[in-house]
Design an enzyme around this catalytic site. Structure first.
Site, PDB file in Angstrom:
ATOM      1  CG  ASP A  12      -2.036  -1.096   1.031  1.00 25.09           C
ATOM      2  OD1 ASP A  12      -2.348  -1.454  -0.128  1.00 25.09           O
ATOM      3  OD2 ASP A  12      -2.558  -1.584   2.046  1.00 25.09           O
ATOM      4  CG  LEU A  62      -7.094  -4.755  -9.131  1.00 22.94           C
ATOM      5  CD1 LEU A  62      -6.904  -4.699 -10.643  1.00 22.94           C
ATOM      6  CD2 LEU A  62      -6.617  -3.449  -8.510  1.00 22.94           C
ATOM      7  CG  PHE A  64     -12.374  -7.693 -10.766  1.00 23.30           C
ATOM      8  CD1 PHE A  64     -11.739  -6.497 -11.057  1.00 23.30           C
ATOM      9  CD2 PHE A  64     -11.700  -8.884 -11.040  1.00 23.30           C
ATOM     10  CE1 PHE A  64     -10.462  -6.472 -11.612  1.00 23.30           C
ATOM     11  CE2 PHE A  64     -10.423  -8.870 -11.588  1.00 23.30           C
ATOM     12  CZ  PHE A  64      -9.808  -7.665 -11.869  1.00 23.30           C
ATOM     13  CG  ASN A  69     -19.621  -9.323 -20.998  1.00 20.50           C
ATOM     14  OD1 ASN A  69     -19.133 -10.330 -21.494  1.00 20.50           O
ATOM     15  ND2 ASN A  69     -19.499  -8.115 -21.548  1.00 20.50           N
ATOM     16  CB  THR A  70     -17.858  -5.825 -16.783  1.00 22.80           C
ATOM     17  OG1 THR A  70     -18.842  -5.312 -17.670  1.00 22.80           O
ATOM     18  CG2 THR A  70     -16.767  -4.809 -16.579  1.00 22.80           C
ATOM     19  CB  THR A 125     -11.537  -6.195   7.659  1.00 20.41           C
ATOM     20  OG1 THR A 125     -10.733  -5.657   6.621  1.00 20.41           O
ATOM     21  CG2 THR A 125     -11.423  -7.687   7.640  1.00 20.41           C
ATOM     22  NE  ARG A 187      -4.173  -2.619  12.244  1.00 24.00           N
ATOM     23  CZ  ARG A 187      -4.204  -2.800  10.919  1.00 24.00           C
ATOM     24  NH1 ARG A 187      -3.741  -3.896  10.376  1.00 24.00           N
ATOM     25  NH2 ARG A 187      -4.678  -1.850  10.129  1.00 24.00           N
ATOM     26  N   GLY A 216      -0.354  -4.965   6.044  1.00 26.76           N
ATOM     27  CA  GLY A 216       0.165  -3.768   5.392  1.00 26.76           C
ATOM     28  C   GLY A 216       0.889  -2.885   6.376  1.00 26.76           C
ATOM     29  NE  ARG A 217      -3.342   0.587   7.577  1.00 24.45           N
ATOM     30  CZ  ARG A 217      -4.620   0.922   7.694  1.00 24.45           C
ATOM     31  NH1 ARG A 217      -4.949   2.173   7.924  1.00 24.45           N
ATOM     32  NH2 ARG A 217      -5.563   0.011   7.553  1.00 24.45           N
TER      33      ARG A 217
HETATM   34  O1  C5P Z   1      -2.629  -1.869   6.672  1.00 18.86           O
HETATM   35  P1  C5P Z   1      -3.536  -3.049   6.803  1.00 18.86           P
HETATM   36  O2  C5P Z   1      -2.826  -4.282   7.333  1.00 18.86           O
HETATM   37  O3  C5P Z   1      -4.825  -2.722   7.509  1.00 18.86           O
HETATM   38  O4  C5P Z   1      -3.919  -3.395   5.278  1.00 18.86           O
HETATM   39  C1  C5P Z   1      -4.881  -4.365   4.943  1.00 18.86           C
HETATM   40  C2  C5P Z   1      -4.918  -4.517   3.448  1.00 18.86           C
HETATM   41  O5  C5P Z   1      -5.887  -5.522   3.144  1.00 18.86           O
HETATM   42  C3  C5P Z   1      -5.343  -3.252   2.706  1.00 18.86           C
HETATM   43  O6  C5P Z   1      -4.607  -3.226   1.485  1.00 18.86           O
HETATM   44  C4  C5P Z   1      -6.817  -3.461   2.432  1.00 18.86           C
HETATM   45  O7  C5P Z   1      -7.225  -2.853   1.233  1.00 18.86           O
HETATM   46  C5  C5P Z   1      -6.894  -4.989   2.292  1.00 18.86           C
HETATM   47  N1  C5P Z   1      -8.194  -5.591   2.577  1.00 18.86           N
HETATM   48  C6  C5P Z   1      -8.878  -5.388   3.771  1.00 18.86           C
HETATM   49  N2  C5P Z   1     -10.105  -5.968   3.971  1.00 18.86           N
HETATM   50  C7  C5P Z   1     -10.648  -6.751   3.031  1.00 18.86           C
HETATM   51  C8  C5P Z   1      -9.975  -6.988   1.829  1.00 18.86           C
HETATM   52  C9  C5P Z   1      -8.720  -6.398   1.645  1.00 18.86           C
HETATM   53  O8  C5P Z   1      -8.361  -4.707   4.653  1.00 18.86           O
HETATM   54  N3  C5P Z   1     -11.801  -7.362   3.273  1.00 18.86           N
END
Ligand code: C5P
Length: 239
Positions: A12, A62, A64, A69-70, A125, A187, A216-217
């Site tokens: 991210d 992403l 979707f 179709n798309t 989430t 977390r 991520g973070r």
């Molecule tokens: O920073 P953090 O650990 O919260 O990032 C979680 C990642 O997972 C983000 O990229 C977020 O878009 C993705 N995500 C999410 N919940 C979902 C699907 C994907 O937090 N249900």
């Protein structure tokens, strides 16, 4: 599966230069990266190639959500990029998921491509029970809704779901072994929840049956990301 194959790091960051910097800095400790909206919109498929060139697998996140179709055409394009996994919203419906799966299987057979894992987002989430009711008018509660969407995903023949750690155990029980569960909102102790509402530690998530955890973070914003991964891996191992 060894822990390295179960950890997905969310890239991210805003652009390709920063993404590649992370990939090179984290080296062998991370095998799978998640590329989401921000990065894909800023840097496009060329970045996917750069990540693949460094021997990494990609989860193209992403989400979707459109007419069948798309979505099935976008799914074929994702498959041709050689991603390891991509996702769509289960709330796009049964037909959308089935058409997507069929199109991917067809192009893989025709063009001799590796079939990506197709997973569906149940409920983001960042939703709480209250916002699920107030914003989306879903009255039967988070757990029942997640269970319903996971069962629909399985019936449509997809590989699994993205779901919060708090619903992992219910999904595992309801959908059985072999149905993939990918869990974001993880977390470790040092990380605040940020905008995530339904969080769990890496250890809890793995114990409850998650196949992959997405972080991520907690890693990218840590002063020493490699150290953060080391601590997280220990937690995963003890689970
Ligand atoms: O920073 P953090 O650990 O919260 O990032 C979680 C990642 O997972 C983000 O990229 C977020 O878009 C993705 N995500 C999410 N919940 C979902 C699907 C994907 O937090 N249900």
């Amino acid at each position: 599966m060894p822990w390295k194959e179960r950890l997905i790091v969310a890239l991210d960051v805003p652009d390709a230069a920063q993404a590649i910097n992370v990939v090179e800095r984290l080296g062998d400790d991370v095998k799978i990266y998640k590329v989401g909206f921000e990065l894909f919109v800023s840097s496009g498929p060329a970045l996917l190639q750069q990540i693949h060139d460094r021997g990494k697998s990609i989860f193209l996140d992403l989400k979707f959500h459109d007419i069948p179709n798309t979505v099935s055409k976008a799914a074929v394009a994702a498959t041709r990029h050689g991603v390891f996994m991509f996702n769509l919203h289960a709330s796009g419906g049964y037909e959308m998921m089935v058409r997507c799966r069929d199109s991917v299987e067809e192009v893989c057979a025709k063009e001799n491509l590796q079939k990506p894992k197709i997973i569906a987002v149940t409920v983001l989430t960042s939703f709480s029970n209250e916002s699920l009711k107030s914003d989306l008018c879903v009255q039967h509660g988070m757990k029942a809704h997640v269970r319903h969407l996971a069962a629909l995903t399985k019936k449509a023949g997809l590989d699994g779901v993205v779901a919060s750690a708090q619903e992992t155990a219910i999904i595992r029980e309801h959908c059985g072994k072999g149905f993939l569960i990918v869990t974001p909102g993880i977390r470790p102790s040092w990380q605040p929840p940020d905008d995530q509402q339904r969080t769990a530690t890496p250890q809890q998530a793995i114990r409850d049956g998650a196949d992959y955890i997405v972080m991520g973070r907690a890693i990218l914003k840590h002063e020493d990301p490699a150290r953060a991964i080391e601590i997280i891996s220990l937690e995963m191992l003890t689970a």
